[in-house]
Scaffold this active site. Structure first.
Site, PDB file in Angstrom:
ATOM      1  N   ARG A  59      21.060  59.887 -92.525  1.00  0.00           N
ATOM      2  CA  ARG A  59      21.471  60.508 -93.783  1.00  0.00           C
ATOM      3  C   ARG A  59      22.986  60.536 -93.954  1.00  0.00           C
ATOM      4  O   ARG A  59      23.509  60.622 -95.063  1.00  0.00           O
ATOM      5  CB  ARG A  59      20.899  61.930 -93.876  1.00  0.00           C
ATOM      6  CG  ARG A  59      20.820  62.430 -95.315  1.00  0.00           C
ATOM      7  CD  ARG A  59      20.166  63.785 -95.402  1.00  0.00           C
ATOM      8  NE  ARG A  59      20.916  64.764 -94.658  1.00  0.00           N
ATOM      9  CZ  ARG A  59      20.365  65.698 -93.872  1.00  0.00           C
ATOM     10  NH1 ARG A  59      19.064  65.759 -93.739  1.00  0.00           N
ATOM     11  NH2 ARG A  59      21.123  66.562 -93.231  1.00  0.00           N
ATOM     12  N   TYR A 112      31.559  57.613-120.832  1.00  0.00           N
ATOM     13  CA  TYR A 112      30.239  56.996-120.672  1.00  0.00           C
ATOM     14  C   TYR A 112      29.130  57.988-121.073  1.00  0.00           C
ATOM     15  O   TYR A 112      29.132  59.136-120.619  1.00  0.00           O
ATOM     16  CB  TYR A 112      30.115  56.600-119.191  1.00  0.00           C
ATOM     17  CG  TYR A 112      28.809  56.009-118.749  1.00  0.00           C
ATOM     18  CD1 TYR A 112      28.351  54.799-119.276  1.00  0.00           C
ATOM     19  CD2 TYR A 112      28.037  56.642-117.781  1.00  0.00           C
ATOM     20  CE1 TYR A 112      27.159  54.253-118.842  1.00  0.00           C
ATOM     21  CE2 TYR A 112      26.849  56.091-117.332  1.00  0.00           C
ATOM     22  CZ  TYR A 112      26.403  54.906-117.878  1.00  0.00           C
ATOM     23  OH  TYR A 112      25.224  54.369-117.442  1.00  0.00           O
ATOM     24  N   ASP A 184      37.215  57.337-114.060  1.00  0.00           N
ATOM     25  CA  ASP A 184      36.173  56.319-113.918  1.00  0.00           C
ATOM     26  C   ASP A 184      36.848  54.959-114.121  1.00  0.00           C
ATOM     27  O   ASP A 184      37.305  54.637-115.218  1.00  0.00           O
ATOM     28  CB  ASP A 184      35.073  56.561-114.965  1.00  0.00           C
ATOM     29  CG  ASP A 184      33.902  55.580-114.828  1.00  0.00           C
ATOM     30  OD1 ASP A 184      34.121  54.443-114.358  1.00  0.00           O
ATOM     31  OD2 ASP A 184      32.779  55.945-115.207  1.00  0.00           O
ATOM     32  N   LYS A 209      28.155  47.581-111.125  1.00  0.00           N
ATOM     33  CA  LYS A 209      28.681  46.615-112.097  1.00  0.00           C
ATOM     34  C   LYS A 209      29.374  45.457-111.380  1.00  0.00           C
ATOM     35  O   LYS A 209      28.725  44.670-110.732  1.00  0.00           O
ATOM     36  CB  LYS A 209      29.614  47.342-113.078  1.00  0.00           C
ATOM     37  CG  LYS A 209      28.981  48.600-113.704  1.00  0.00           C
ATOM     38  CD  LYS A 209      27.969  48.286-114.774  1.00  0.00           C
ATOM     39  CE  LYS A 209      27.128  49.461-115.246  1.00  0.00           C
ATOM     40  NZ  LYS A 209      27.822  50.602-115.791  1.00  0.00           N
TER      41      LYS A 209
HETATM   42  C1  LIG Z   1      27.295  51.961-115.807  1.00  0.00           C
HETATM   43  C2  LIG Z   1      28.383  52.943-115.774  1.00  0.00           C
HETATM   44  C3  LIG Z   1      28.270  54.098-115.017  1.00  0.00           C
HETATM   45  C4  LIG Z   1      27.009  54.470-114.304  1.00  0.00           C
HETATM   46  O1  LIG Z   1      26.674  53.597-113.276  1.00  0.00           O
HETATM   47  P1  LIG Z   1      25.169  53.483-112.738  1.00  0.00           P
HETATM   48  O2  LIG Z   1      25.301  52.799-111.453  1.00  0.00           O
HETATM   49  O3  LIG Z   1      24.426  52.721-113.806  1.00  0.00           O
HETATM   50  O4  LIG Z   1      24.653  54.877-112.622  1.00  0.00           O
HETATM   51  C5  LIG Z   1      29.356  54.946-114.960  1.00  0.00           C
HETATM   52  N1  LIG Z   1      30.489  54.688-115.626  1.00  0.00           N
HETATM   53  C6  LIG Z   1      30.628  53.593-116.385  1.00  0.00           C
HETATM   54  C7  LIG Z   1      31.906  53.356-117.092  1.00  0.00           C
HETATM   55  C8  LIG Z   1      29.572  52.690-116.502  1.00  0.00           C
HETATM   56  O5  LIG Z   1      29.714  51.621-117.282  1.00  0.00           O
END
Ligand SMILES: *Cc1c(COP(=O)(O)O)cnc(C)c1O
Length: 403
Positions: A59, A112, A184, A209
């Site tokens: 974990r 987001y 972010d 991404k």
């Molecule tokens: C897709 C995305 C997220 C979330 O990511 P996941 O892995 O899909 O939960 C957060 N911030 C931005 C800017 C995104 O494009």
């Protein structure tokens, strides 16, 4: 000891790799574990002294996760990284670790969508006061900071409309006030943008991404400075939050080619943007690397490149013709997420509370993949011609008469 002068491509290749610890193999293997065995009780007890970054129970991660944490911390110039099962879970975990009942959170209005929902629902339910602010705000953010403000949450560029934020100004304005700047940084990745170097305290990534880069794994990361790392790490450990070793391995694999892929995404996206702007059905492209507005100026100052995701505003079009356009494309997949090797398209409907919308035509979001730019441009121009024909007054009249 690594040289502080290493360039970013070199870091992507070498960060977090220790071949000598794994019999010389180039990549850290996938280490799957729950139980870890010890030769005697004394060594088991000793193992518990080091809480993080050492193998003791599945974990808390295995060597695969430690390698990815180390690599991400180095790429973002942070002191350490914490992993989560998705990007959204990284956002939720970081905010939860920093905010409690009665605290105040400032969130950029272009955040987001699911992160906005988390703030509006879960955080407010827990007694956190949430205020959304204009992405164009500079040091005047100081006027919004209250005695109980703990976090200024940023996303640069913003989701769907791609406004770049002035992170150095926000950091300067909150410096003396014990407020953390959380960014972010999913769009640019640490390859093109390093918010911690501009005064931020935490950088968050949906590694799902570009870092994974192949549309086949979900993963989130928070890279933090020592000032905030322990509280973020402890929260994740206390909640049993972890990332699986297979996902970490896919992310490490993706990281090695991130620079090469992003350069190509950028090069192709720039060509596609230029071609789109020549088409009369396109009113505007929302891409920090394009145009001459505030976002472009901040992007030029603070970023070293642009990825392959941008928005497009069409000249006024009927909702049905936008649908026709999207369905007519051959090379653009229709689906959530982005950052993989393939091109994608979706209509976008930004939600705003603090700032007024400044677009009139329909908005779309395009992700430019690694296909040949000529093919993508041909596909889009053909689709836009179809849209324009479906939208032209004579065509519309004909459609009405047909009914
Ligand atoms: C897709 C995305 C997220 C979330 O990511 P996941 O892995 O899909 O939960 C957060 N911030 C931005 C800017 C995104 O494009």
């Amino acid at each position: 000891m690594r040289s502080p002068k290493r360039k970013r491509d070199t870091t992507l290749v070498h960060a977090g790799r220790h071949p000598s610890e794994f019999g010389g193999v180039v990549n850290t293997p996938v280490v799957r574990a729950s139980t870890v065995l010890y030769p005697d009780l004394a060594s088991y007890e000793r193992s518990r002294a080091k809480k993080f970054g050492a193998l003791r129970y599945g974990r808390y991660g295995t060597q695969t996760a430690f390698a990815f944490e180390e690599a991400m911390a180095e790429c973002e110039s942070g002191d350490g990284a914490v992993l989560y099962p998705s990007g959204l879970s990284a956002i939720a975990g970081v905010l939860k670790s920093m905010l409690g009942h009665g605290d105040h959170l400032l969130v950029v209005d272009t955040v987001y969508g699911p992160a906005r929902a988390f703030c509006e629902n879960e955080l407010r339910r827990c007694g956190v006061d949430v205020t959304f602010y204009d992405p164009a705000i500079d040091s005047s953010i100081g006027e919004l900071i209250r005695p109980r403000t703990r976090v200024v949450y940023c996303e640069s560029p913003g989701s769907l409309t791609f406004e770049v934020q002035d992170i150095p100004a926000l950091a300067a304005a909150s410096k003396s006030r014990d407020v953390a700047i959380v960014v972010d940084n999913t769009w640019a990745t640490p390859f093109f943008h390093q918010p911690l170097k501009l005064g931020a305290h935490v950088a968050i990534h949906a590694a799902t991404k570009y870092i994974v880069g192949h549309s086949d794994a979900m993963l989130g990361v928070a890279v933090a400075r020592n000032s905030h790392l322990p509280q973020i790490r402890n929260w994740a450990a206390e909640h049993g939050v972890l990332a699986g070793p297979d996902e970490c391995w896919l992310a490490l694999r993706g990281l090695r080619s991130l620079g090469a892929r992003l350069r190509q995404h950028q090069e192709t996206a720039k060509q596609v943007v230029a071609a789109l702007l020549e088409h009369p059905a396109v009113r505007r492209v929302l891409y920090p690397a394009s145009g001459s507005g505030d976002s472009n100026q901040l992007w030029c100052r603070d970023f070293s490149g642009a990825s392959g995701l941008f928005g497009m505003e069409l000249t006024d079009a009927e909702p049905d013709t936008v649908r026709t356009f999207i369905d007519s494309l051959d090379l653009f997949g229709i689906g959530s997420s982005w950052g993989g090797f393939e091109s994608l398209v979706l209509p976008s409907n930004p939600v705003r509370t603090a700032t007024l919308p400044h677009w009139t035509g329909p908005l779309l979001r395009l992700h430019i993949g690694l296909e040949d730019p000529d093919d993508l441009i041909e596909d889009l121009h053909r689709g836009l011609d179809v849209l324009r024909a479906a939208n032209s007054p004579t065509e519309r009249k004909r459609n009405v008469q047909d009914r």
